[in-house]
Enzyme design. Structure first.
Site, PDB file in Angstrom:
ATOM      1  CG  HIS A  36      -3.719  -3.595   3.033  1.00 46.40           C
ATOM      2  ND1 HIS A  36      -2.803  -3.185   3.985  1.00 46.40           N
ATOM      3  CD2 HIS A  36      -4.235  -2.467   2.494  1.00 46.40           C
ATOM      4  CE1 HIS A  36      -2.773  -1.858   4.018  1.00 46.40           C
ATOM      5  NE2 HIS A  36      -3.629  -1.400   3.122  1.00 46.40           N
TER       6      HIS A  36
ATOM      7  CD  GLU B  30      -1.449  -6.399   5.214  1.00 46.64           C
ATOM      8  OE1 GLU B  30      -1.802  -5.289   5.630  1.00 46.64           O
ATOM      9  OE2 GLU B  30      -0.992  -6.593   4.071  1.00 46.64           O
TER      10      GLU B  30
ATOM     11  CB  CYS C 148      -0.958  -0.039   1.191  1.00 50.18           C
ATOM     12  SG  CYS C 148      -2.348   1.123   1.045  1.00 50.18           S
TER      13      CYS C 148
END
Length: 545
Positions: free
Chosen positions: A507, A509, A376
């Site tokens: 994102h 993760e 990001c």
């Protein structure tokens, strides 16, 4: 078994005691027994969601597939249960009051005096019950600490649900701290006794206690707490070095068996296959690496908890232990801080503070050929750094930081401009799962093993397409785009120029799981391990396998 069963997790004495991990671990145990579990978090704060909250106060904002900005515990739920949750998994006081006030303003209450009971509690109960049709159990974590004024409507709503569904269909588990006083040389049970007394005063008698402590609680103290709190099921959850051991700890103490018996659940034998490989990788790692997380909020690791867990999971398959080195972007000695690391991850964030430090750190990683993953804001800063120091766009920046920059290589998304003018910051970013098409032969495509992917997003700024050609001409590769909006989603450097240098606007993760590590993090760990092995080989410390 008749209807959906409810499990409520409350906390006492202090906050951040591990209610979320207890809920996630219990949910995992029930799932491994063949039950279908839905899990959610009730947050007592008045914010509608955590999207506008300071990460140093609240921790990370976890994004769901459907674009909800949620509490970090929702990330634990997804990782422990290996599921994708939706926006119904996080309920806040702000959401509840907003809904009730809207109903009142539109005349839905037909002139009634709107009160906390029944109107607020009814809305809380409605949201607690929201779950897929085929669910066996709903686990609800009530945030905060019993006795907090903000939590009272949630506690009351839970009490009412127990009354409505019957005690045999509802289980209350209270997580409480048993502190050890060094000066007295003993553990103290009074805080837990008082915490349970507060809960009982609210009309709830807990069915089980999970006692948190850093040292094992003596049998005598456990019996004392059981007697004074009138609870037979008492579990001592001692702090463990690895959170993925918690399901084993709770199972060894019989918590899942107690819940199954209490709720009369039709559950099978437990299947440990999900956790066996994970725990084996953690306990029997073959190598170690150090990866720096370079960020703006390093003072609170919870601000990057999903990144941490994604990095750890990235090493499970190769049995590589990932040690995190925290590097604050405001640190004045970035060259020294990044001297001996094996890899770097630059996660997301907002605002101008620390940006120049991030750009400096990224330049160091690029020039030293340190394996690097930007997420990001991290990707945006990678583009800014490249524009400044390779393309020659001196002063290049983002319109987030500098309105009048000569080279706005990162700019506000078109649909976000009116939103920012109107100061509508909450829940208005580009949120949720979006498609990206990856370039054939790119590092991104090789990591994912496909060219058509979906990732979760949370941003309102993008790489400026107007400068893409100049960046590409000087060696930056745009390796992934959202074709619907023509947005740049991935950038990278050719592997001839850098062993591993990739950034994504997404994102990733949020989609990593202990048993299914995300390919970007898995790739970063592999590249970092290779860098370490080459360095050791060159120094004569080891022989390459």
């Amino acid at each position: 078994m008749n209807g959906i069963k409810h499990i409520f997790i409350t906390g006492g004495v202090v906050s951040s005691i591990g209610k979320g991990l207890t809920a996630a671990s219990l949910g995992s145990l029930l799932t491994m027994r063949g039950l279908k579990v839905f899990i959610k978090k009730l947050d007592p704060y008045l914010n509608v969601d955590p999207g506008t909250m300071n990460p140093l106060q609240h921790g990370e904002v976890f994004i769901t597939e459907d674009g909800a900005e949620t509490d970090l515990d929702v990330g634990h739920y997804e990782r422990f249960l290996d599921v994708d949750l939706d926006r119904t998994a996080n309920v806040t006081t702000g959401q509840v009051y907003s809904k009730v006030i809207t109903l009142e303003r539109t005349g839905r209450y037909l002139g009634e005096t709107v009160q906390v009971i029944p109107h607020i509690t009814d809305e809380i109960k409605r949201r607690i019950r929201l779950a897929p049709d085929d669910i066996d159990v709903i686990i609800t974590e009530i945030g905060g600490t019993v006795g907090d004024i903000e939590s009272q409507p949630f506690i009351e709503a839970a009490r009412q649900i127990r009354r409505e569904v019957g005690r045999e269909n509802c289980c209350f588990i209270h997580v409480s701290l048993v502190p050890f006083l060094e000066s007295a040389g003993e553990q103290k049970t009074k805080p837990t006794q008082h915490s349970v007394a507060i809960l009982r005063a609210a009309g709830i008698q807990p069915d089980a206690l999970v006692l948190r402590s850093d040292k094992p609680i003596s049998s005598a103290n456990q019996k004392k707490i059981a007697l004074m709190c009138d609870v037979s099921a008492v579990v001592n959850a001692v702090t463990v070095p690895n959170i993925y051991e918690i399901p084993c700890v709770l199972n060894q103490h019989g918590l899942d068996k107690f819940v199954i018996k209490h709720l009369d659940l039709e559950a099978g034998e437990i299947d440990w296959s999900y956790w066996d490989d994970v725990l084996d990788a953690i306990e029997n790692n073959r190598s170690e690496i150090e990866i720096a997380i370079i960020g703006k909020y390093t003072g609170l690791p919870d601000a990057y908890i999903s990144v941490i867990e994604a990095l750890r999971a990235g090493g499970f398959e190769s049995k590589t232990k990932v040690n995190i080195k925290w590097v604050d972007s405001d640190d004045e000695n970035l060259e020294d801080q990044l001297e001996n690391i094996n890899g770097a991850c630059i996660p997301g964030g907002f605002g101008i503070r620390g940006i120049e430090g991030l750009i400096k750190a990224i330049r160091i990683c690029r020039e030293r050929e340190i394996p690097t993953l930007g997420i990001c804001l991290g990707m945006q800063c990678m583009v800014i750094e490249y524009a400044r120091h390779v393309v020659g766009m001196h002063g290049a920046s983002s319109t987030e930081f500098t309105d009048d920059t000569q080279w706005p290589v990162v700019t506000t998304m078109l649909e976000q401009r009116d939103i920012l003018i109107d100061d509508q910051f909450g829940g208005t970013m580009r949120l949720g799962s979006y498609r990206a098409v990856l370039s054939v032969g790119s590092l991104a495509a090789s990591l994912y093993g496909t060219t058509d992917i979906h990732e979760r997003h949370r941003h309102r700024y993008e790489v400026n397409n107007g400068y893409a050609q100049r960046l590409v001409e000087r060696g930056l590769i745009v390796s992934g785009r959202n074709t619907e909006q023509d947005l740049i989603e991935f950038i990278e450097l050719d592997r001839k120029d850098h062993p591993f240098y990739i950034g994504t606007q997404a994102h990733p993760e949020c989609k990593s799981r202990p048993k299914r590590p995300h390919p970007l993090f898995k790739g970063l760990v592999a590249a970092a391990l290779a860098r370490k092995e080459i360095a050791e080989f060159n120094s004569g410390k080891t022989v390459l396998q």
